[in-house]
Design a protein around this motif. Structure first.
Motif, PDB file in Angstrom:
ATOM      1  N   ALA A 137      -3.827 -16.964   9.722  1.00 19.80           N
ATOM      2  CA  ALA A 137      -2.722 -17.708   8.457  1.00 19.80           C
ATOM      3  C   ALA A 137      -2.095 -19.079   9.393  1.00 19.80           C
ATOM      4  CB  ALA A 137      -2.392 -17.929   7.525  1.00 19.80           C
ATOM      5  N   ALA A 138      -1.608 -20.368   9.787  1.00 17.82           N
ATOM      6  CA  ALA A 138      -0.570 -21.236  10.227  1.00 17.82           C
ATOM      7  C   ALA A 138       0.821 -20.608   9.250  1.00 17.82           C
ATOM      8  CB  ALA A 138      -1.108 -22.371  10.124  1.00 17.82           C
ATOM      9  N   GLY A 139       1.858 -20.885  10.519  1.00 15.74           N
ATOM     10  CA  GLY A 139       3.065 -21.505   9.627  1.00 15.74           C
ATOM     11  C   GLY A 139       3.331 -20.275   8.449  1.00 15.74           C
ATOM     12  N   ASP A 140       3.541 -20.233   7.047  1.00 11.60           N
ATOM     13  CA  ASP A 140       3.993 -19.318   6.438  1.00 11.60           C
ATOM     14  C   ASP A 140       3.332 -19.134   4.732  1.00 11.60           C
ATOM     15  OD1 ASP A 140       6.192 -19.775   7.397  1.00 11.60           O
ATOM     16  OD2 ASP A 140       7.183 -20.799   6.061  1.00 11.60           O
ATOM     17  N   SER A 141       2.218 -19.894   5.107  1.00 12.29           N
ATOM     18  CA  SER A 141       0.860 -19.247   4.526  1.00 12.29           C
ATOM     19  C   SER A 141      -0.033 -17.816   4.957  1.00 12.29           C
ATOM     20  CB  SER A 141      -0.399 -20.156   4.578  1.00 12.29           C
ATOM     21  OG  SER A 141      -0.914 -20.633   5.575  1.00 12.29           O
ATOM     22  N   GLY A 142      -0.530 -17.380   3.398  1.00 14.27           N
ATOM     23  CA  GLY A 142      -1.088 -16.092   3.503  1.00 14.27           C
ATOM     24  C   GLY A 142      -0.060 -14.398   2.999  1.00 14.27           C
ATOM     25  N   ASP A 143      -0.353 -13.806   3.020  1.00 16.71           N
ATOM     26  CA  ASP A 143       0.350 -12.434   2.977  1.00 16.71           C
ATOM     27  C   ASP A 143       1.303 -11.989   4.125  1.00 16.71           C
ATOM     28  OD1 ASP A 143      -0.900 -12.610   0.552  1.00 16.71           O
ATOM     29  OD2 ASP A 143      -2.153 -10.755   0.814  1.00 16.71           O
ATOM     30  N   VAL A 144       2.093 -11.490   3.423  1.00 17.83           N
ATOM     31  CA  VAL A 144       2.914  -9.920   4.579  1.00 17.83           C
ATOM     32  C   VAL A 144       2.462  -8.896   4.594  1.00 17.83           C
ATOM     33  CG1 VAL A 144       5.014  -9.257   5.546  1.00 17.83           C
ATOM     34  CG2 VAL A 144       5.156 -12.152   5.007  1.00 17.83           C
ATOM     35  N   VAL A 145       2.312  -8.080   5.391  1.00 18.28           N
ATOM     36  CA  VAL A 145       1.509  -7.409   5.854  1.00 18.28           C
ATOM     37  C   VAL A 145       2.307  -5.852   6.441  1.00 18.28           C
ATOM     38  CG1 VAL A 145      -0.637  -5.282   6.306  1.00 18.28           C
ATOM     39  CG2 VAL A 145      -0.841  -8.077   5.928  1.00 18.28           C
ATOM     40  N   VAL A 146       2.428  -4.717   6.198  1.00 19.49           N
ATOM     41  CA  VAL A 146       3.552  -3.996   6.493  1.00 19.49           C
ATOM     42  C   VAL A 146       2.996  -2.474   6.865  1.00 19.49           C
ATOM     43  CG1 VAL A 146       4.773  -3.195   4.242  1.00 19.49           C
ATOM     44  CG2 VAL A 146       5.896  -2.497   6.796  1.00 19.49           C
ATOM     45  N   GLY A 147       2.864  -2.034   8.047  1.00 16.63           N
ATOM     46  CA  GLY A 147       2.483  -0.979   7.853  1.00 16.63           C
ATOM     47  C   GLY A 147       3.295   0.480   7.885  1.00 16.63           C
TER      48      GLY A 147
END
Length: 262
Positions: A115-125
């Motif tokens: 996803a470009a810019g700020d769209s989409g989730d943030v994923v953390v491991g």
């Protein structure tokens, strides 16, 4: 990236001065390559309220970036990688910066299709050990700034580690009990950050896939993937990254933030 509201942007152009031409003055007396000045001017037009400085730093680019980052900064590095038979999708400068930096480093790989810019989730491991506070703090801050959902992924196969005993292998009820305790343990780890960032929607997931593969798959359509880099116990002369930290920047479909922690 908009993640550090109120902070100035410092553009660092590193390397041997004679290697860059043509060069033009930046308005402050320093001579810089024209493409660098053009990029600075483009950013200034897009973000007119952002304070921007731009300077050339001689010497090894990775060391210059690490020195510029300090501990309270956010380093952003781009990378085209080397391609070819080596298969290195992230270049050596970016990898060395990630391995040595004292602050979070965001690697933006050319060709990533997320996803470009700020769209989409943030994923953390998440580690199977107690998750790092530095990593979770960074991930929650990024999700809050983006008004994004935070997907917390943990690689876990039961029984494992201290749970691998004759009793757990031979008695399914013990294994089931351990498995049932996993969501509680994970939610307890996330609870302080949920309380601090009540606006962030959190999805906690456990996967039996290898951690690197799981994070790469989860990065499809994400705006950012966050992983930790353990610094304790590493020799200062060779502070290299672990397997997941090395793998994910090469193959993720979005920018990857690598956060150092003890």
């Amino acid at each position: 990236m908009g993640r550090s509201a109120g902070r100035p942007l410092r553009m660092i152009h590193a390397g041997a001065a004679e290697a860059f031409a043509p060069r033009e003055p930046d308005g402050g007396g320093e001579s810089l390559p024209q493409p660098v000045l053009a990029m600075r001017d483009h950013i200034a037009r897009v973000l007119p309220g952002l304070e921007i400085t731009c300077r050339h730093v001689p010497g090894n680019p990775a060391y210059a970036l690490v020195a510029a980052g300090g501990r309270d900064s956010l380093l952003v590095v781009g990378s085209r990688g080397s391609g070819g038979l080596t298969g290195l999708l992230v270049g050596s400068i970016a990898l060395r910066t990630v391995a040595r930096a004292h602050c979070p480093v965001v690697v933006v790989r050319a060709g990533a299709d997320g996803a470009a810019g700020d769209s989409g989730d943030v994923v953390v491991g998440l580690d199977s050990a107690p998750p790092s506070g530095e990593v979770l703090a960074f991930a929650f801050e990024q999700a809050a700034a983006r008004a994004a959902t935070l997907r917390a992924l943990e690689n876990r196969t039961l029984p494992a580690g201290p749970y691998l005993t004759e009793a757990s292998v031979g008695q399914p009820e013990i294994r089931d009990s351990l498995a049932a305790a996993e969501p509680v343990r994970r939610q307890d780890a996330l609870a302080p950050w949920r309380e601090k960032f009540p606006q962030v929607r959190v999805e906690a997931e456990v996967t039996a896939w290898p951690a690197g593969r799981a994070l790469v798959e989860a990065s499809r359509g994400a705006s950012l993937t966050v992983v930790g880099r353990r610094t304790s116990g590493l020799h200062p002369a060779a502070p290299w990254s672990g397997g997941v930290t090395h793998t994910v920047p090469h193959h993720a479909h979005c920018p990857v933030a690598v956060v150092p922690h003890d």
